[in-house]
Design an enzyme around this catalytic site. Structure first.
Site, PDB file in Angstrom:
ATOM      1  N   PHE A  80       0.817  -1.220   0.000  1.00  0.00           N
ATOM      2  CA  PHE A  80       0.000   0.000   0.000  1.00  0.00           C
ATOM      3  C   PHE A  80       0.851   1.272   0.000  1.00  0.00           C
ATOM      4  CE2 PHE A  80      -2.539  -3.189   2.244  1.00  0.00           C
ATOM      5  CZ  PHE A  80      -3.820  -2.987   1.782  1.00  0.00           C
ATOM      6  N   SER A 124      -4.976   1.845  -9.056  1.00  0.00           N
ATOM      7  CA  SER A 124      -6.067   2.810  -9.038  1.00  0.00           C
ATOM      8  C   SER A 124      -6.785   2.832 -10.382  1.00  0.00           C
ATOM      9  CB  SER A 124      -5.471   4.195  -8.762  1.00  0.00           C
ATOM     10  OG  SER A 124      -6.398   5.209  -9.044  1.00  0.00           O
ATOM     11  N   ALA A 125      -8.052   3.196 -10.347  1.00  0.00           N
ATOM     12  CA  ALA A 125      -8.819   3.379 -11.582  1.00  0.00           C
ATOM     13  C   ALA A 125      -8.223   4.483 -12.442  1.00  0.00           C
ATOM     14  CB  ALA A 125     -10.265   3.715 -11.231  1.00  0.00           C
ATOM     15  N   TYR A 149       1.243  11.184 -10.281  1.00  0.00           N
ATOM     16  CA  TYR A 149       0.758  10.145  -9.363  1.00  0.00           C
ATOM     17  C   TYR A 149       0.166   8.983 -10.162  1.00  0.00           C
ATOM     18  CZ  TYR A 149      -2.587   7.541  -6.591  1.00  0.00           C
ATOM     19  OH  TYR A 149      -3.305   6.512  -6.034  1.00  0.00           O
ATOM     20  N   LYS A 153       1.350   4.736 -10.751  1.00  0.00           N
ATOM     21  CA  LYS A 153       0.548   3.500 -10.636  1.00  0.00           C
ATOM     22  C   LYS A 153       0.638   2.698 -11.932  1.00  0.00           C
ATOM     23  CE  LYS A 153      -0.725   4.070  -6.533  1.00  0.00           C
ATOM     24  NZ  LYS A 153      -0.234   3.162  -5.506  1.00  0.00           N
TER      25      LYS A 153
HETATM   26  P1  NAD Z   1      -2.384   6.828   2.846  1.00  0.00           P
HETATM   27  O1  NAD Z   1      -1.522   8.009   2.523  1.00  0.00           O
HETATM   28  O2  NAD Z   1      -3.348   6.966   3.954  1.00  0.00           O
HETATM   29  O3  NAD Z   1      -1.465   5.549   3.117  1.00  0.00           O
HETATM   30  C1  NAD Z   1      -0.222   5.359   2.473  1.00  0.00           C
HETATM   31  C2  NAD Z   1       0.808   5.081   3.553  1.00  0.00           C
HETATM   32  O4  NAD Z   1       2.077   4.861   2.935  1.00  0.00           O
HETATM   33  C3  NAD Z   1       0.991   6.259   4.525  1.00  0.00           C
HETATM   34  O5  NAD Z   1       0.813   5.812   5.845  1.00  0.00           O
HETATM   35  C4  NAD Z   1       2.425   6.728   4.289  1.00  0.00           C
HETATM   36  O6  NAD Z   1       3.038   7.203   5.467  1.00  0.00           O
HETATM   37  C5  NAD Z   1       3.074   5.475   3.738  1.00  0.00           C
HETATM   38  N1  NAD Z   1       4.241   5.691   2.877  1.00  0.00           N
HETATM   39  C6  NAD Z   1       4.367   6.547   1.824  1.00  0.00           C
HETATM   40  N2  NAD Z   1       5.599   6.444   1.297  1.00  0.00           N
HETATM   41  C7  NAD Z   1       6.265   5.503   2.018  1.00  0.00           C
HETATM   42  C8  NAD Z   1       7.591   4.969   1.972  1.00  0.00           C
HETATM   43  N3  NAD Z   1       8.481   5.395   1.075  1.00  0.00           N
HETATM   44  N4  NAD Z   1       7.923   4.017   2.863  1.00  0.00           N
HETATM   45  C9  NAD Z   1       7.046   3.588   3.792  1.00  0.00           C
HETATM   46  N5  NAD Z   1       5.801   4.070   3.913  1.00  0.00           N
HETATM   47  C10 NAD Z   1       5.407   5.010   3.025  1.00  0.00           C
HETATM   48  O7  NAD Z   1      -3.114   6.414   1.479  1.00  0.00           O
HETATM   49  P2  NAD Z   1      -4.299   5.393   1.252  1.00  0.00           P
HETATM   50  O8  NAD Z   1      -5.469   6.170   0.793  1.00  0.00           O
HETATM   51  O9  NAD Z   1      -4.437   4.468   2.377  1.00  0.00           O
HETATM   52  O10 NAD Z   1      -3.727   4.637  -0.027  1.00  0.00           O
HETATM   53  C11 NAD Z   1      -3.046   3.404   0.067  1.00  0.00           C
HETATM   54  C12 NAD Z   1      -2.595   3.001  -1.316  1.00  0.00           C
HETATM   55  O11 NAD Z   1      -3.734   2.903  -2.176  1.00  0.00           O
HETATM   56  C13 NAD Z   1      -1.662   4.015  -1.979  1.00  0.00           C
HETATM   57  O12 NAD Z   1      -0.704   3.318  -2.738  1.00  0.00           O
HETATM   58  C14 NAD Z   1      -2.602   4.784  -2.890  1.00  0.00           C
HETATM   59  O13 NAD Z   1      -1.917   5.336  -3.985  1.00  0.00           O
HETATM   60  C15 NAD Z   1      -3.554   3.696  -3.328  1.00  0.00           C
HETATM   61  N6  NAD Z   1      -4.862   4.231  -3.758  1.00  0.00           N
HETATM   62  C16 NAD Z   1      -5.558   5.040  -2.920  1.00  0.00           C
HETATM   63  C17 NAD Z   1      -6.783   5.561  -3.339  1.00  0.00           C
HETATM   64  C18 NAD Z   1      -7.574   6.481  -2.436  1.00  0.00           C
HETATM   65  O14 NAD Z   1      -8.497   7.116  -2.907  1.00  0.00           O
HETATM   66  N7  NAD Z   1      -7.286   6.587  -1.152  1.00  0.00           N
HETATM   67  C19 NAD Z   1      -7.288   5.236  -4.598  1.00  0.00           C
HETATM   68  C20 NAD Z   1      -6.545   4.388  -5.419  1.00  0.00           C
HETATM   69  C21 NAD Z   1      -5.332   3.876  -4.979  1.00  0.00           C
HETATM   70  C1  UD1 Z   2      -9.022  11.598  -7.501  1.00  0.00           C
HETATM   71  C2  UD1 Z   2      -7.762  11.465  -8.319  1.00  0.00           C
HETATM   72  C3  UD1 Z   2      -7.412  10.004  -8.501  1.00  0.00           C
HETATM   73  C4  UD1 Z   2      -7.333   9.297  -7.152  1.00  0.00           C
HETATM   74  C5  UD1 Z   2      -8.676   9.508  -6.437  1.00  0.00           C
HETATM   75  C6  UD1 Z   2      -8.715   8.894  -5.082  1.00  0.00           C
HETATM   76  C7  UD1 Z   2      -7.765  13.405  -9.833  1.00  0.00           C
HETATM   77  C8  UD1 Z   2      -7.860  13.865 -11.255  1.00  0.00           C
HETATM   78  N1  UD1 Z   2      -7.942  12.081  -9.622  1.00  0.00           N
HETATM   79  O1  UD1 Z   2     -10.088  10.988  -8.211  1.00  0.00           O
HETATM   80  O2  UD1 Z   2      -6.157   9.893  -9.148  1.00  0.00           O
HETATM   81  O3  UD1 Z   2      -7.090   7.913  -7.340  1.00  0.00           O
HETATM   82  O4  UD1 Z   2      -8.893  10.910  -6.290  1.00  0.00           O
HETATM   83  O5  UD1 Z   2      -7.778   9.506  -4.230  1.00  0.00           O
HETATM   84  O6  UD1 Z   2      -7.541  14.182  -8.940  1.00  0.00           O
HETATM   85  N2  UD1 Z   2     -15.159  17.233  -6.319  1.00  0.00           N
HETATM   86  C9  UD1 Z   2     -15.779  18.445  -6.099  1.00  0.00           C
HETATM   87  N3  UD1 Z   2     -15.302  19.232  -5.097  1.00  0.00           N
HETATM   88  C10 UD1 Z   2     -14.254  18.880  -4.309  1.00  0.00           C
HETATM   89  C11 UD1 Z   2     -13.625  17.624  -4.537  1.00  0.00           C
HETATM   90  C12 UD1 Z   2     -14.094  16.844  -5.573  1.00  0.00           C
HETATM   91  O7  UD1 Z   2     -16.734  18.793  -6.796  1.00  0.00           O
HETATM   92  O8  UD1 Z   2     -13.855  19.661  -3.415  1.00  0.00           O
HETATM   93  C13 UD1 Z   2     -15.689  16.345  -7.381  1.00  0.00           C
HETATM   94  C14 UD1 Z   2     -14.691  16.027  -8.482  1.00  0.00           C
HETATM   95  O9  UD1 Z   2     -14.765  16.970  -9.513  1.00  0.00           O
HETATM   96  C15 UD1 Z   2     -15.163  14.614  -8.904  1.00  0.00           C
HETATM   97  C16 UD1 Z   2     -15.727  14.005  -7.617  1.00  0.00           C
HETATM   98  O10 UD1 Z   2     -16.001  15.115  -6.754  1.00  0.00           O
HETATM   99  O11 UD1 Z   2     -16.216  14.715  -9.847  1.00  0.00           O
HETATM  100  C17 UD1 Z   2     -14.759  13.075  -6.911  1.00  0.00           C
HETATM  101  O12 UD1 Z   2     -13.503  13.742  -6.737  1.00  0.00           O
HETATM  102  P1  UD1 Z   2     -12.318  13.101  -5.874  1.00  0.00           P
HETATM  103  O13 UD1 Z   2     -12.834  12.652  -4.566  1.00  0.00           O
HETATM  104  O14 UD1 Z   2     -11.177  14.085  -5.872  1.00  0.00           O
HETATM  105  O15 UD1 Z   2     -11.919  11.791  -6.694  1.00  0.00           O
HETATM  106  P2  UD1 Z   2     -11.492  11.626  -8.239  1.00  0.00           P
HETATM  107  O16 UD1 Z   2     -11.395  12.914  -8.931  1.00  0.00           O
HETATM  108  O17 UD1 Z   2     -12.384  10.591  -8.831  1.00  0.00           O
END
Ligand code: NAD
Ligand code: UD1
Length: 332
Positions: A80, A124-125, A149, A153
């Site tokens: 993660f 991620s999507a 970012y 991925k």
């Molecule tokens: P998060 O930031 O809460 O968790 C990521 C963790 O990784 C953090 O605790 C951070 O301290 C740790 N980290 C970062 N770099 C590191 C390193 N070099 N060594 C050790 N630890 C490190 O994020 P999350 O939302 O829990 O996401 C987890 C994973 O899922 C990430 O890879 C993220 O890109 C992916 N992801 C998240 C989302 C989302 O919307 N949250 C969507 C798609 C994919």
């Molecule tokens: C974003 C990231 C995506 C990441 C995902 C989860 C971009 C382009 N994509 O996706 O890479 O994996 O977050 O972390 O940033 N919105 C508002 N007001 C706000 C915030 C969001 O209207 O203050 C709208 C956005 O325009 C979108 C929807 O809410 O239509 C969801 O946004 P967000 O939660 O940021 O997710 P994504 O854009 O889908």
């Protein structure tokens, strides 16, 4: 199984640890705490009744990783760890490529050395770019990412494909998450972004809490039913359960397999706002502003593959996500 969790104190990993514990697995967690805090380990223990083994270490630090992991029998690594702020990645591309891709390569080298060749990767999507079709199946071609970012991925996926192609003793599951929101129903763990939230749900909860005046809705002129962007929001507990189910693919010697983890339903920004207001009885003032650069109109998954091959599907509703997100914010 003995499972190594990188990014263990983060949002999604912390919920996954709870579900893995429930399923009887033994966890070793590592994190450099760059976007989380060690307190989460105690909070997880408040839910599970057991404190996991945890090490503060950076996945880029090969030597320390080796010292911690050598001699341990690790059956699987759930990876993660990574930086995930889209805007920050545009400003700091080198840091993102270095941390996410460099860190993954270092981790893979160490895993090979300790003979752990089972990995589940958090993708991620975003790798679909502007998707060629909706609902998005795993066969949908990968697209052009709009930020570094997203490219990290996409590139890590490619590295994993190449690795598995070169050595088929690796089993690799790529999980493409859609939009994870919500929190553990206890309200003990959840998402706690630093600074001004980028994502919709943490912004909404901060408006509800009075920390921010109003939500800015990024555009109401998309080709969607109410003009606002549509996304596949998934409860983080459902997502966490998806990881437990993904272990089955590893056990079946999957080689390399990819699964979307989404609900298969798309909700617009205004539907999320209205549902949050209804479920929690709070008002979310909002203002429609210009579109956010890089945003797409509609993104939602087909999760049929995960349902058929892993026996997983999301069970929690948008109402559950709104309730649990608010419950967590209120406690914090
Ligand atoms: P998060 O930031 O809460 O968790 C990521 C963790 O990784 C953090 O605790 C951070 O301290 C740790 N980290 C970062 N770099 C590191 C390193 N070099 N060594 C050790 N630890 C490190 O994020 P999350 O939302 O829990 O996401 C987890 C994973 O899922 C990430 O890879 C993220 O890109 C992916 N992801 C998240 C989302 C989302 O919307 N949250 C969507 C798609 C994919
Ligand atoms: C974003 C990231 C995506 C990441 C995902 C989860 C971009 C382009 N994509 O996706 O890479 O994996 O977050 O972390 O940033 N919105 C508002 N007001 C706000 C915030 C969001 O209207 O203050 C709208 C956005 O325009 C979108 C929807 O809410 O239509 C969801 O946004 P967000 O939660 O940021 O997710 P994504 O854009 O889908």
């Amino acid at each position: 199984m003995n499972i190594l969790i990188t990014g263990a104190t983060g949002f999604i990993a912390s919920h996954t640890i709870v579900e893995l514990h429930k399923a009887g697995h033994n966890i070793i967690g590592i994190d450099n705490l760059s976007n989380s805090s060690e307190e989460i380990i105690d909070k997880i223990a408040m839910i599970t009744g057991e404190k996991i083994e945890f090490h503060k270490v950076d996945i880029c630090d090969c030597q320390t990783l080796k010292t911690i992991l050598s001699g341990k029998q690790i059956d699987c690594c759930m990876h993660f760890a990574g930086l995930k702020a889209v805007g920050e990645s545009v400003a700091k591309p080198i840091e993102y490529y270095d941390n996410n891709i460099g860190g993954t390569i270092t981790l893979l080298k160490v895993l090979k050395e300790i003979d752990c060749k089972n990995i589940i990767f958090s993708s991620s999507a975003t790798v679909y770019g502007t998707p060629e079709f909706i609902p998005i199946t795993e066969d949908c071609p990968k697209g052009i990412c709009t930020n570094p970012y997203g490219w990290t991925k996409s590139m890590i996926e490619q590295i994993l494909f190449d690795l598995q192609h070169a050595d088929n003793s690796w089993n690799i599951v790529v999980l493409r998450y859609f939009n994870p929101i919500g929190a553990h129903p206890s309200g003990i763990i959840g998402e706690n972004p630093n600074g001004i939230p980028n994502n919709l749900m943490p912004y909404i909860t901060q408006v509800a809490f009075g920390k921010r005046e109003k939500l800015f809705v990024y555009g109401n002129d998309y080709d969607t039913h109410d003009g606002t962007g549509v996304r596949d929001y998934i409860h983080v507990v459902d997502l966490a359960k998806g990881h437990v189910k993904a272990l089955k693919a590893l056990e079946d010697n999957c080689g390399l397999d990819i699964f979307n983890l989404g609900t298969g339903h798309g909700y617009s920004v205004l539907e999320v706002v209205k549902t949050f207001e209804k479920v929690n009885g709070v008002k979310i003032p909002y203002e429609i502003v210009a579109r956010r650069p890089g945003d797409i109109a509609i993104c939602y998954a087909s999760s049929d593959k995960a349902s058929k091959k892993l026996g997983w599907q999301a069970e929690l509703s948008l109402e559950d996500m709104c309730r649990d997100s608010w419950n967590f914010q209120k406690r914090g």
